[in-house]
Write an enzyme that holds these catalytic residues in place. Structure first.
Site, short mmCIF file in Angstrom:
data_model
loop_
_atom_site.label_atom_id
_atom_site.label_comp_id
_atom_site.label_asym_id
_atom_site.label_seq_id
_atom_site.Cartn_x
_atom_site.Cartn_y
_atom_site.Cartn_z
N HIS A 230 -6.58 1.06 -6.42
CA HIS A 230 -7.00 0.20 -5.16
C HIS A 230 -7.41 1.04 -3.91
O HIS A 230 -6.69 1.99 -3.58
CB HIS A 230 -5.77 -0.98 -4.60
CG HIS A 230 -6.18 -1.45 -2.96
ND1 HIS A 230 -7.14 -2.22 -3.10
CD2 HIS A 230 -5.38 -1.28 -2.06
CE1 HIS A 230 -7.24 -2.72 -1.91
NE2 HIS A 230 -6.10 -2.11 -1.27
N ARG B 251 -14.60 -8.35 -2.94
CA ARG B 251 -15.71 -7.64 -1.97
C ARG B 251 -16.86 -7.35 -2.63
O ARG B 251 -18.03 -7.48 -1.94
CB ARG B 251 -14.78 -6.63 -1.05
CG ARG B 251 -13.94 -7.07 -0.28
CD ARG B 251 -13.07 -5.85 0.21
NE ARG B 251 -11.91 -6.12 1.49
CZ ARG B 251 -10.73 -5.81 1.61
NH1 ARG B 251 -10.66 -4.72 0.79
NH2 ARG B 251 -10.19 -6.07 2.53
N ASN C 174 0.84 -1.16 -0.10
CA ASN C 174 -0.07 0.10 0.11
C ASN C 174 0.80 1.29 0.01
O ASN C 174 1.64 1.37 0.89
CB ASN C 174 -0.83 -0.10 1.09
CG ASN C 174 -2.18 -0.46 0.88
OD1 ASN C 174 -2.87 -0.39 0.25
ND2 ASN C 174 -2.72 -1.50 1.89
N THR D 32 -5.64 -6.28 7.74
CA THR D 32 -6.37 -7.08 6.97
C THR D 32 -5.55 -8.48 6.60
O THR D 32 -4.46 -8.12 6.08
CB THR D 32 -7.00 -6.82 5.73
OG1 THR D 32 -5.96 -6.38 4.76
CG2 THR D 32 -7.88 -5.38 6.07
N1 LIG Z 1 -2.95 -3.94 -1.55
C1 LIG Z 1 -3.71 -4.64 -0.69
O1 LIG Z 1 -4.98 -5.10 -1.02
C2 LIG Z 1 -3.35 -5.06 0.69
C3 LIG Z 1 -2.17 -4.58 0.98
N2 LIG Z 1 -1.58 -4.77 2.43
C4 LIG Z 1 -0.24 -4.14 2.58
O2 LIG Z 1 0.58 -5.29 2.48
C5 LIG Z 1 1.65 -5.09 3.16
C6 LIG Z 1 2.01 -6.02 4.04
O3 LIG Z 1 1.30 -6.39 5.02
P1 LIG Z 1 1.56 -7.37 6.18
O4 LIG Z 1 1.99 -8.58 5.72
O5 LIG Z 1 0.16 -7.30 6.89
O6 LIG Z 1 2.55 -6.37 7.07
P2 LIG Z 1 3.66 -6.97 8.21
O7 LIG Z 1 4.06 -5.75 8.81
O8 LIG Z 1 2.98 -8.18 8.79
O9 LIG Z 1 4.70 -7.89 7.08
C7 LIG Z 1 5.59 -6.58 6.63
C8 LIG Z 1 6.87 -7.68 6.33
O10 LIG Z 1 7.82 -7.13 5.65
C9 LIG Z 1 9.30 -7.42 6.32
N3 LIG Z 1 10.13 -6.44 5.78
C10 LIG Z 1 10.09 -5.13 6.30
N4 LIG Z 1 11.24 -4.39 5.72
C11 LIG Z 1 11.75 -5.32 4.57
C12 LIG Z 1 12.99 -5.43 4.09
N5 LIG Z 1 13.62 -4.05 3.84
N6 LIG Z 1 13.35 -6.31 3.21
C13 LIG Z 1 12.58 -7.48 3.39
N7 LIG Z 1 11.45 -7.49 4.18
C14 LIG Z 1 11.14 -6.46 4.88
C15 LIG Z 1 8.89 -7.56 7.58
O11 LIG Z 1 9.95 -8.04 8.39
C16 LIG Z 1 7.49 -8.22 7.66
O12 LIG Z 1 7.87 -9.66 7.79
C17 LIG Z 1 1.73 -3.79 3.75
O13 LIG Z 1 2.11 -2.61 3.26
C18 LIG Z 1 0.06 -3.74 3.86
O14 LIG Z 1 -0.50 -2.38 3.73
C19 LIG Z 1 -2.29 -5.56 3.35
C20 LIG Z 1 -3.47 -6.01 2.75
C21 LIG Z 1 -4.14 -5.58 1.68
C1 LIG Z 2 -5.15 -3.28 3.86
C2 LIG Z 2 -5.75 -3.17 2.47
O1 LIG Z 2 -5.46 -2.42 1.30
C3 LIG Z 2 -7.22 -4.07 2.17
O2 LIG Z 2 -7.43 -4.82 2.90
O3 LIG Z 2 -7.88 -3.71 1.22
#
Ligand SMILES: NC(=O)C1=CN([C@@H]2O[C@H](COP(=O)(O)OP(=O)(O)OC[C@H]3O[C@@H](n4cnc5c(N)ncnc54)[C@H](O)[C@@H]3O)[C@@H](O)[C@H]2O)C=CC1
Ligand SMILES: CC(=O)C(=O)O
Length: 218
Positions: free
Chosen positions: A78, A54, A23, A133
């Protein structure tokens, strides 16, 4: 952070396809494309694949049908400036809006707008309840990965290089359009019919993203 991730991926897996889940996903897909130097067909953002699921669920709930029988896309950015393609919704192959019109059943614009707003707010709602999420995006991305790895050639609304489609100009911009995916990434963007209003909204979505991108200096 993208600088720590994308260049090493490209170095060790030069033939890979990048699937960006982040995001803001559209802008970061653009950044990944720029940093990778890959052809645009090998850089894909999860985009509105999740928003569209959704959307299908909420339409199915509203019409009291099974979500698997609903075909409906959300395109564009998105999230907040996403575009719901009402004109293309069908249930079991029957175009919904024209069917309801023929039956003289009014589906008011406010009802449609409310369903779209629920799609936009559903992520905020889940985040306010549990902090993040996870399940829905996980399932959505697993579906994308399956389509690509198994060369299924399914059509998904995902973030692709959209310049040139539907009169989108003004710069390279990634946003979601229904695209056919397979082993070599994006095989093509499908020529879905959009109304003038939907095209206008899509162009506004592109403009919003381009404004953010212009501040990155890439
Ligand atoms: N576009 C969409 O539909 C959605 C997007 N997201 C996005 O997905 C992303 C990940 O979400 P989560 O898994 O919940 O976050 P999280 O915080 O649980 O996981 C992020 C991971 O990235 C790793 N990380 C951080 N810096 C790093 C680096 N420099 N090199 C390698 N790994 C690194 C961390 O160690 C962690 O394991 C977020 O940006 C969130 O906003 C989440 C849900 C839906
Ligand atoms: C976090 C997000 O971007 C989603 O669940 O749609």
């Amino acid at each position: 952070m993208w600088l720590c991730i994308v260049p090493p991926l490209v170095k060790y897996s030069p033939e890979t396809t990048l699937l960006v889940v982040s995001n803001p996903v559209d802008v970061l897909t653009y950044v990944a494309w720029k940093l990778s130097g890959f052809p645009s067909n090998r850089v894909i953002g999860s985009g509105t694949n999740l928003d569209s699921s959704r959307f299908r669920f909420l339409i199915a709930d509203h019409l009291d049908v099974n979500a698997q029988d609903v075909q409906a896309y959300i395109v564009g950015e998105h999230g907040d400036s996403s575009v719901a393609l009402w004109s293309g919704i069908s249930v079991g192959g029957v175009p919904v809006l024209s069917f309801l019109e023929r039956q003289q059943i009014a589906l008011e614009k406010e009802t449609l707008e409310k369903i779209h707003q629920e799609v936009v707010h559903s992520a905020y709602e889940v985040i306010s309840l549990k902090g993040y999420t996870s399940w829905a995006i996980g399932y959505s991305v697993a579906n994308l990965a399956r389509t690509i790895l198994r060369d299924q050639r399914r059509i998904h609304p995902v973030s692709v290089l959209a310049k040139g489609f539907y009169g989108i100009d003004g710069g390279d911009v990634f946003l979601s359009l229904p695209a056919q995916l397979g082993r070599s990434g994006v095989l093509g963007v499908t020529n879905v019919h959009l109304t003038d209003e939907e095209i206008e909204q899509l162009r506004n979505s592109a403009k919003t993203i381009l404004e953010v991108q212009s501040q990155l200096g890439i």
